[in-house]
Design a protein around this motif. Structure first.
Motif, PDB file in Angstrom:
ATOM      1  N   THR A 113       0.926  -1.304  -0.009  1.00 13.11           N
ATOM      2  CA  THR A 113       0.130  -0.051  -0.143  1.00 13.11           C
ATOM      3  C   THR A 113       0.833   1.132   0.028  1.00 13.11           C
ATOM      4  N   TYR A 170       1.851   2.855   2.299  1.00 14.42           N
ATOM      5  CA  TYR A 170       1.527   3.758   3.483  1.00 14.42           C
ATOM      6  C   TYR A 170       2.609   3.951   4.115  1.00 14.42           C
ATOM      7  N   LEU A 185      -5.650   2.212   7.506  1.00 14.91           N
ATOM      8  CA  LEU A 185      -6.020   1.695   6.514  1.00 14.91           C
ATOM      9  C   LEU A 185      -7.030   0.556   6.505  1.00 14.91           C
ATOM     10  N   ASP A 216      -6.576   8.665   8.026  1.00 14.57           N
ATOM     11  CA  ASP A 216      -5.593   8.021   7.126  1.00 14.57           C
ATOM     12  C   ASP A 216      -4.406   8.802   7.245  1.00 14.57           C
TER      13      ASP A 216
END
Lengths: 1015, 172, 464
Positions: A877, A879, C159, C243
């Motif tokens: 992802t 992230y 997430l 997020d």
């Protein structure tokens, strides 16, 4: 995906006959009668299947099952019939040998796995040059270069060694009868045994002559020292004891120099009383210059003047001083004072291949009575031997058609010596003993492969008193033959060179095994009387030298040659060296002229940034007395002296291999017999060049990223409170150190190991050996220019470089500059900036922002303080990378192992290149995140070793690849829970601080503040 | 409902909701058992008028919510604390309580998820609704603009219906 | 019997009877599609296929085919994700919140609004899935045991919260929508002549017959679902905002995000509803149901939420300045004056300035103007997300890692593809579904229908 389909195994099953039903119920009709056999002793006695047989069966079936279970088919796996006792799968073997690539020498250890060399590591015996430079580290890949010549060729068509030797033999005989010469052209030869072979040639053929020539020549320096000491060799520099270092144009820290000085330099750079002071006077902002305490921009043509002026200052003499800028003089005065104050404990370097300057430098060192202390004239360094004169003689011989047989070995004049390409053809017969069909080899009658240094035997005397050997770490990959054997074959002598070397060792009364184990032997400290008269001679010749120096050619534009990671270009086809960003410009996969912002404005040179941040630059056309170099990209470089352009050697190869062909421009074409610089005409070209720089932000924007202070302040306050302020959080319980603040009870990091790393910003010189070492150790993919240009470089460890800016928060406030204007101005580097290097890898934060955000817990924390990355759990992802304040996480954007885009650059895409992969480290798949693991494979290996011994782990029993590669000891790694460990000690140091500690990430990596010793 | 009953049924069609409402009241006052009313849209007060009990579907929903909450609490507790506790960014994994703030969003979402879906399932089951079921309304017009009252047959039920404004009366 | 104050504007114009409503609602279903519809549909379909190509290309070659880099790990993917989710909010809001507040004017628009919600959440869902480097193991995000035993998900990760929030939101709003559809499907079923059509609607209508008890339960269920959907819709964008809010990146690490994102979502959601309904209204001649009053109401909401968002922007700037944190201050200065200033100022113009025109009654009742503003607003909201994501990432803590972002052709194709996909779904819906909750609408005909109101005022009970 379970499927509903049912496949019947035969007509019986289809027809559902009783047999089939029975089979279906009881698929494995007979169980192995384990109980029956092993249980019943009597049966065992009687039965002819012994327990051993039974175990055999079990063993076989297990093996069979395992094989059957293998997902990927095993290609060409041949089991050992008899296992070589040296090789145990999974256990590395180390061999001591000597790294020689035509330019450098280093005493190194080679790590081999299952018989493959996979890593070059520093020598452990403290011999001469036992550090590993980026080039030395990368050299292991050159062994697996698919562009290597695999067997002898005649022009285009294949040939064999018999033909080659026969042809050579007849050519040599012919040359003798025709009264032409038989010439051997090599790069520097400092191997006694090889010299022996060459001497035998000389003896056998009166028309034989040997030309030694180095592409990156120091010939004129050698001439000077030959004159001074009677010994054609550079002196040995001892920087350990040097308190003041003055370098005029010499980039002595970078690989260009025969002697590795970095480690000794670092010793003197430790902050504290007696820290050395370093002045640098130069045109290009070199890596050495960026480490200097004081740096002054001087045109290459003024180096001589600077040295002459300095000579006058220190000796009180009044030799001729050429034109020199006022501020250069100002700093030279300061330098002179310092030098005089440290007679015998200072050193002056002169850069470039300029005899007069070298002589002046020698004179200054003599005047300071440094000769014999820091400059050991009596202790000769033989690594560089080249002689420009002999090459030009050869050139004229060739022109005149006086060369009957030319053997070129380990040299590439067609590429590096302008005009030589046409001359080679003029030799009646020419043979290239080479590693590839390079520019020269492809012009020779015959070309034949010589082994890579990791495949060969040899012995060396790189420096007086040190006798080194080289031994093969793998059987030759190709049909190669040592050049020495080829030469000996002329004399009908079929001895293997291996035996020549071994007998040479034996002849010295040394134990072959012992010397092969150590990789060499220290015979003596190497000091000799040779240097005694040197000082006097140097002083005597000073004024003449000054006159000479004052004649230095000058012009509006001076192109100053320098070397980057690829050095003189011997390893130009090594992708690791191209991917390694230049320590200063941070540009990869290129050479280019560096130009000062002011000059850029004058010429209309621009560096513009595309919408994706990639930088484009204008191109220049350079003309040096008649020779023109087209479309040379221009990079605007802070710290570049006005009127000078820096241009790196070793690029612009045309026949080196898929990696580096036509990468960059060939600087040699402008270089006349190894000159340090060339006066050029410069015009702006139409073309635009695409650069691939990994760094866009060049200044620290007034942030405390590299904590810096001066020696004075440092000495004044040993606690560091005033110059190393720690961030604090203000909580209900009062203010808490950012590094200790926590919302919850801490996890236990005390009972087991706690791995930490200290990075000393004073010792780090930015050379990048660690980056390459990490690249190799961890199978980091090479992504090539285009991807780097998109900011997708994969380095786990990077060395950030920051320039100082003329604007700071304070100065802006003082001048009442508005906030927008302030930040805009802070982005602009100063025209002569101070430079800092900061290695950054994963900081292994104990409150890691990356860990909390991963939805699948693919990155988690270990009790030993490591930030783990679980590749096969990662879903990509990104992230974690976004949330990393240090931006050290790297994402696999493509399948670098398969994707055609990377065939040209990524070594692991061909079978040969893949052999360099470290079997202990996974090759990451497409779409997963990766990052520094603190070399967890090494940690685990060391833990197991300790466990096998049944002892606790010893500090320094192992270290990470980067720390190991660092020759200045900037990186130190260890267990802080072990109070006696080195890293635990430095953690308490007043200089220690964490990067961005105010973010509260509590990293396991900490830095030691940089201390400058400014005058 | 009416299926259990032996008595034949009479169906009266109306064309206005207010009239239907009045009619139902009237009929029940007269002691006629109103079996069912079909309407194209909900008529407010009709359930009262017919004397239907209040639905307890909301209470069921609440139970489902509790079920959902328990489920997710169990999942988080088992997965994060019991089965495989990990040091994630230094966050506490020793007790569920410490780690709970990070779970709040998930707790809420799963509670809602359970409530909504199980309630709607219940709704379908109670009403006997499922894909492809035959229409439950005897007269297609009752989904457009007509309304139908279904009563047990009896003496002068028909007249009564007429009186209440039925526009059409049929015997089932 | 409920009376409506005569002062209020009627919500249903033209003297409609129950039957008229029925006819109006089924007209699009029973008639053949107009040319305009076919043109719109084929354009949408083409864009959709373009997007499918982009997705396949990405999965085949890797995320590298996008414009991302080591510093900017999210850009168009998550921008579009948040944008679509935001748009998805108005639907539930209109039907749930307005139902709770007994706002009758919602009735003629909530069906389409909910459809829009569901379709846009589907688009939103595409991005977090496709943006995964290894999309084929996307199921790792589910809290199920891994094939190697107990390897679970990380409930600390925003997430993962998204995974739960989105799936709950999508599924709950779908059932909410469908329960409301059942009586209307039944109506179409009972009218249908064509046997195939009849059969399909028979399946769709679950055999609904409109019994009194069922209506009673129906209303209860609608009410509870509305009660659930209201906090749900707020939670979804709150979680999406987390997020960013829970991260450490300057410009992301901002506690104001949840309310600010929710306001933004309502803002863009209503804008999208405007865009669609103004088209539907024209295309299917629904002027009597989707009246100027509806348009105006929504414009007022747009104006208010737009202003809230504006206040949020200013607050952010102030807090950054007031925090005294070097990095925060630079992050926000960089937004407004850095390399991406144009994105920031497009955002400001579209989101903060443009809705202010709605103070004027003349403008907010003007269809063309409303239509333009509704588009402008969604452009602005796209830029808001782009600004938050890209301009925060591209220059964070260490200048050595600063970079820039520029989209690749694949990025663009993927985004366009989702717009195409959205309209494919919406156009199909508009042709086959009852675009107005007719059953519900019939309940208010008497109280808020034009003719009926007239009668009331004459104080006489008209029976049709």
């Amino acid at each position: 995906m379970a499927s509903e389909k049912k496949y019947w195994k035969g007509f019986d099953e289809l027809g559902n006959t009783p047999v089939a039903q029975k089979l279906a119920q009881n698929e494995f009709a007979e169980d192995l009668p384990v109980e029956a056999i092993l249980g019943d002793g009597a049966l065992l006695e009687s039965s002819n299947t012994s327990r051993r047989d039974f175990l055999k069966f079990v063993g076989f079936s297990t093996a069979a099952a395992t094989l059957a279970a293998c997902e990927n088919p095993i290609v060409e796996s041949i089991p050992y019939v008899v296992k070589p006792d040296a090789i145990t799968p999974g256990i590395p073997n180390y061999y001591a040998t000597s790294y020689v690539d035509g330019q450098d020498f280093a005493s190194v250890l080679i790590k081999t796995r299952e018989g493959r060399p996979i890593k070059v590591e520093p020598g452990d015996k403290g011999f001469f040059n036992s550090g590993t430079t980026a080039r030395a580290q990368a050299s292991v890949l050159s062994l697996y270069d698919s562009a290597r010549l695999s067997s002898p060729v005649k022009g285009e068509e294949a040939s064999d060694w018999k033909k080659v030797e026969a042809a050579l033999k007849s050519a040599v005989e012919k040359s003798k009868t025709e009264g032409k010469t038989f010439t051997l052209l090599t790069s520097s030869v400092f191997s006694p045994s090889t010299k022996g072979v060459i001497e035998r040639m000389r003896g056998a053929y009166e028309n034989f002559n040997h030309v030694q020539w180095d592409a990156a020549s120091v010939s004129q320096k050698l001439d000077v020292w030959e004159a001074l000491t009677g010994n054609r060799a550079l002196p040995f520099y001892d920087l350990k004891s040097a308190k003041v270092i003055v370098s005029v144009g010499e980039d002595f820290l970078d690989g260009g120099m025969a002697q590795q000085l970095a480690s000794d330099y670092a010793v003197g750079r430790k902050p504290g009383a007696g820290m050395s002071r370093h002045y640098q006077f130069e045109s290009n902002l070199s890596m050495t210059g960026s480490n200097a305490d004081q740096r002054v921009k001087v045109k290459a043509s003024e180096y001589g003047a600077a040295l002459a002026y300095l000579y006058n200052q220190v000796s009180g003499a009044s030799v001729r001083v050429g034109a020199l800028s006022a501020d250069a003089k100002k700093v030279l005065d300061k330098a002179a004072k310092d030098l005089v104050a440290h007679k015998g404990a200072s050193v002056v370097f002169s850069g470039g291949n300029i005899g007069a300057n070298e002589h002046l430098a020698a004179a200054i060192n003599a005047a300071l009575s440094n000769i014999g202390t820091t400059v050991q004239a009596g202790k000769s360094v033989y690594v560089a031997q080249g002689n420009d004169l002999s090459l030009s003689n050869l050139a004229s011989d060739l022109k005149a058609g006086r060369v009957g047989a030319l053997v070129v070995w380990g040299a590439n004049p067609a590429y590096a010596a302008p005009g030589f390409a046409d001359l080679i053809k003029k030799a009646t017969f020419s043979l290239a003993l080479t590693d590839r069909l390079d520019e020269t080899a492809s012009l020779c009658t015959y070309s034949a492969p010589v082994p890579h240094y990791l495949e060969s035997w040899n012995d060396y005397t790189p420096v007086a008193g040190h006798y080194a050997v080289a031994q093969p770490t793998i059987a030759p990959l190709f049909d190669s033959k040592p050049a020495q054997e080829v030469l000996m074959s002329l004399l009908g002598d079929a001895t293997l060179y291996k035996d020549v070397v071994r007998s040479a060792v034996a002849a010295r009364g040394l134990s072959v095994n012992a010397i092969l184990h150590d990789g060499g032997v220290q015979l003596s400290d190497g000091a000799s009387g040779a240097g005694s008269g040197a000082a006097a001679k140097a002083l005597a010749g000073a004024s003449v030298a000054a006159e000479e120096a004052a004649k230095a050619a000058t012009g509006e534009w001076e192109v100053v040659f320098y070397q980057k990671a690829v050095g003189a270009g011997f390893q130009a086809n090594n992708p690791w060296l191209h991917e390694l960003p230049d320590p200063i410009s941070r540009v990869t996969w290129d050479n280019y002229v560096t130009i000062s912002a002011a000059d850029a404005l004058k010429l209309g040179v621009e560096n513009t940034s595309e919408s994706n941040g990639a930088i484009n630059g204008s191109c220049l056309t350079l003309t040096v007395n008649g020779t023109t170099l087209e479309r040379v990209p221009a990079w605007i470089q802070p710290g570049q002296a006005a009127g000078t352009l820096g241009l790196a050697l070793g690029y612009g190869r045309t026949k080196v291999g898929k990696v580096a062909d036509n990468v960059g421009v060939n600087a040699y074409s402008l270089m006349k017999s190894g000159s340090a610089y060339a006066v050029a005409k410069v015009t702006l070209a139409e073309d635009e060049h695409e650069f691939a720089s990994v760094q866009l932000g060049n200044t620290m924007m007034g942030r405390k990223i590299v904590n810096e202070t001066t020696l004075a302040t440092f000495l004044a306050d040993s606690t560091g409170k005033s110059w190393n302020e720690k961030a604090e959080f203000h909580t209900l319980e009062g203010s808490v150190k950012a590094n200790e603040a926590n919302l919850w009870p801490d996890h236990d990091h005390k009972t087991l190991h706690m791995w930490n790393m200290s990075i000393d910003l004073n010792s780090c010189i930015g050379c990048g050996a660690c980056v390459v070492a990490c690249h190799i150790e961890n199978n980091v993919p090479v992504v090539g220019k285009d991807e780097v240009r998109r900011f997708r470089d994969m380095h786990w460890l990077r060395i950030d470089r920051y320039y100082s800016s003329d604007t700071s928060h304070e100065s802006a406030e003082a001048d009442g500059v508005g906030v927008m204007a302030k930040y805009a101005a802070m982005e602009v580097p100063s025209a002569s900036p101070e430079v800092v290097f900061q290695p950054v890898m994963c900081q292994h934060c104990n409150h890691a922002p990356c860990e909390t955000v991963c939805p699948v817990a693919a990155t988690t924390h270990s009790q030993e303080g490591l930030n783990h990355m679980t590749y096969n759990r990662c879903i990509g992802t990104r992230y974690c990378a976004n949330n990393c304040p240090y931006k050290v996480r790297r994402f696999n954007w493509f399948n670098y192992m398969k994707n055609d885009k990377f065939t040209g650059v990524n070594p692991s895409q061909d079978d040969l290149g893949r052999m360099v992969l470290n079997p202990d480290v996974t090759v990451r798949s497409r779409g997963v995140m990766e990052k520094c693991s603190f070399c967890i494979q090494r940690i685990q290996y060391a833990k197991l070793e300790a466990k096998k011994k049944g002892e606790p782990m010893v500090d320094g029993a192992f270290t990470t690849a980067c720390a190991q590669a660092c020759s200045t000891g900037a990186l130190s790694f260890g267990d802080v829970n072990n109070a006696k460990s080195a890293v635990a000690a430095v953690k308490q140091d007043a200089r220690a601080y964490h990067l961005l500690e105010e973010v509260g990430t509590q990293p396991s990596v900490f830095y030691q503040s940089k201390v400058r010793n400014q005058a | 409902m009416h299926t259990t009953d032996s008595k034949p049924l009479v169906r009266a069609l109306y064309d206005d909701d207010d009239v239907v409402l009045g009619a139902v009241k009237e009929l029940r006052a007269q002691g006629v058992a109103v079996k069912e009313v079909y309407s194209p849209f909900p008529i407010h007060g009709l359930d009262k008028a017919m004397g239907l009990k209040d639905t307890r579907i909301a209470m069921a929903a609440f139970m489902y919510g509790l079920l959902g909450l328990t489920t997710i609490v169990t999942i988080t507790y088992y997965q994060m604390i019991v089965d495989w506790p990990m040091n994630i960014g230094g966050k506490p994994n020793a007790t569920w309580g410490w780690n709970m703030p990070a779970f709040v969003p998930v707790l809420f979402e799963l509670t809602v998820f359970f409530t909504a879906h199980l309630m709607v399932w219940t709704f379908f089951v109670l009403n006997g609704l499922y894909p492809g079921r035959a229409p439950q309304n005897p007269d297609p017009r009752t989904t457009d603009d007509k309304f139908m009252i279904e009563v047990e047959d009896g003496d002068h039920v028909v007249d009564l219906l007429k009186k209440t404004g039925a526009i059409e009366i049929t015997h089932a | 019997m409920h009376y409506e104050s005569p002062v209020r504007e009627p919500l249903v114009l033209g003297n409609k009877t129950y039957h008229d409503i029925t006819l109006d609602v089924v007209r699009p279903v029973e008639s053949t599609a107009p040319k305009a519809w076919w043109i719109a549909f084929s354009i949408a379909l083409a864009m959709f296929l373009w997007g499918v190509g982009a997705i396949l290309w990405t999965i085949a070659n890797g995320i590298g085919s996008w414009g991302l880099n080591k510093t900017v790990g999210w850009a168009w993917d998550i921008t579009n994700f948040v944008w679509w989710v935001g748009i998805g909010h108005a639907g539930t809001l209109i039907s749930a919140v307005l139902l709770l507040f007994r706002q009758k004017w919602r009735m003629s628009i909530n069906r389409s609004a909910e459809a829009m919600t569901i379709f846009s959440v589907i688009q939103a869902g595409l991005f977090p899935v496709i943006h995964m480097g290894r999309v084929w193991v996307a199921y790792f995000v589910l809290p199920i045991p891994n094939q190697f035993g107990s390897l679970w998900v990380n409930f600390n990760s925003p997430l993962l919260w998204d995974v739960f929030a989105l799936s709950t939101y999508l599924s709950v709003s779908t059932v909410f929508w469908y329960v409301g559809l059942i009586p209307d499907f039944a109506m179409i079923r009972d009218r249908a002549i064509n046997p195939i059509q009849k059969h399909i609607y028979r399946i769709l209508s679950f055999g609904w017959g409109g019994k009194a008890k069922h209506w009673q339960r129906f209303e209860e269920v609608s009410l509870v679902l509305a009660g659930l959907a209201t906090p749900l819709v707020l939670s979804v964008h709150t979680i999406v905002s987390m997020d960013f809010a829970t991260s450490v990146i300057p410009g992301w690490h901002t506690t104001i995000f949840p309310p600010y994102f929710v306001a933004g979502a309502i803002f863009s959601g209503f804008a999208m509803v405007q865009t669609l309904l103004i088209i539907v209204r024209k295309l299917f001649k629904m002027e009597d149901y989707i009246t100027i009053q509806h348009i105006e109401m929504m414009n007022i909401i747009i104006m208010v939420t737009g202003s809230i968002v504006g206040v949020a922007y200013i607050t952010e700037l102030f807090i950054a300045y007031y925090s005294g944190v070097e990095y925060e201050q630079y992050a926000f200065l960089n937004r407004a004056t850095g390399p991406y200033w144009w994105a920031y100022w497009s955002m400001m113009t579209c989101n903060v300035f443009s809705p202010q025109f709605m103070w004027s009654k003349k403008l907010r009742t003007n269809l063309v103007f409303t239509f333009i503003i509704s588009i402008v607003v969604n452009i602005g909201m796209w830029f808001e997300r782009f600004v938050i994501i890209v301009t925060s990432l591209h220059r964070d803590y260490l200048p050595s890692s600063w970079a820039m972002f520029s989209p690749s052709s694949i990025d663009i194709a993927f985004y366009m593809g989702t717009i195409g996909f959205f309209f494919v779904l919406f156009l199909l819906y508009a042709r086959t579904f009852p675009v107005i909750a007719q059953a519900e609408l019939k309940t208010i005909l008497k109280s808020s229908g034009a003719s009926q109101k007239k009668h009331h005022t004459e104080d006489d009970h008209a029976h049709h």
